[in-house]
Scaffold this motif. Structure first.
Motif, short mmCIF file in Angstrom:
data_model
loop_
_atom_site.label_atom_id
_atom_site.label_comp_id
_atom_site.label_asym_id
_atom_site.label_seq_id
_atom_site.Cartn_x
_atom_site.Cartn_y
_atom_site.Cartn_z
N ARG A 71 34.94 58.57 22.32
CA ARG A 71 35.02 60.04 22.39
C ARG A 71 34.65 60.53 23.77
NH1 ARG A 71 31.45 63.87 22.26
NH2 ARG A 71 29.77 62.49 21.64
N SER A 99 42.85 61.73 23.94
CA SER A 99 42.15 61.70 22.66
C SER A 99 41.30 60.43 22.51
CB SER A 99 43.15 61.78 21.51
OG SER A 99 43.85 60.56 21.37
N TRP A 117 41.11 58.74 19.85
CA TRP A 117 41.93 57.79 19.09
C TRP A 117 42.78 56.94 20.02
CZ3 TRP A 117 40.85 56.65 14.30
CH2 TRP A 117 40.15 57.58 13.53
N SER A 118 43.29 57.55 21.08
CA SER A 118 44.08 56.80 22.06
C SER A 118 43.22 55.75 22.74
CB SER A 118 44.67 57.73 23.11
OG SER A 118 45.59 58.62 22.54
N ARG A 150 40.45 54.37 21.66
CA ARG A 150 40.10 53.36 20.67
C ARG A 150 41.26 52.38 20.47
NH1 ARG A 150 38.51 56.72 17.11
NH2 ARG A 150 36.35 56.68 17.77
N ASP A 151 42.47 52.91 20.40
CA ASP A 151 43.65 52.07 20.21
C ASP A 151 43.90 51.19 21.44
OD1 ASP A 151 45.83 51.28 18.54
OD2 ASP A 151 47.17 52.44 19.84
#
Length: 95
Positions: free
Chosen positions: A27, A36, A38-39, A41-42
Motif C-alpha cells: 500500500r 494501486s 494490488w498492482s 502486490r501482483d
C-alpha cells in the motif's frame, strides 16, 4: 473507465524493490508511486515467480546462485536432447 496504464519493467522492479528491500508495504509503495497496492502486490508475486527477485526469506546471493543453476540446468537439458537425437540418428544409420 479509461484505458489501463502500461508500466515498464523498470518501474515495476523499482516498486517491488521498495517492498522487498526497503520494507515498504504494498500500500505504501503504491501510494508513493501513484499506482494501486494490488498492482504492486501482483508485481511482487510475478517477479518472484519469474526469478527476477529472490523468493521470500532467501538472500540475494543464494537467489543468484539458484538462477544460475536453473540456467545451467536448462542448457544441460537441451544438450542432452541433442545427444539423444544424434545417438538415435547414428544407431538408425548403422543398421
Amino acid at each position: 473507465m479509461g484505458r489501463p496504464i502500461k508500466y515498464s519493467k523498470e518501474f515495476k522492479l523499482s516498486a517491488v524493490k521498495l517492498v522487498t528491500e526497503l520494507g515498504y508495504s504494498c500500500r505504501e509503495a503504491g501510494e508513493q508511486l501513484g499506482c494501486s497496492s494490488w498492482s504492486v502486490r501482483d508485481w511482487v508475486r510475478q517477479l518472484r515467480a519469474s526469478g527476477d527477485i529472490p523468493p521470500e526469506n532467501v538472500t540475494a546471493a543464494s537467489a543468484q546462485d539458484m538462477k544460475a543453476l536453473r540456467e545451467e540446468n536448462a542448457r544441460l537439458r537441451l544438450e542432452n536432447e541433442i545427444l539423444k537425437k544424434a545417438a538415435a540418428y547414428f544407431a538408425k544409420e548403422s543398421l
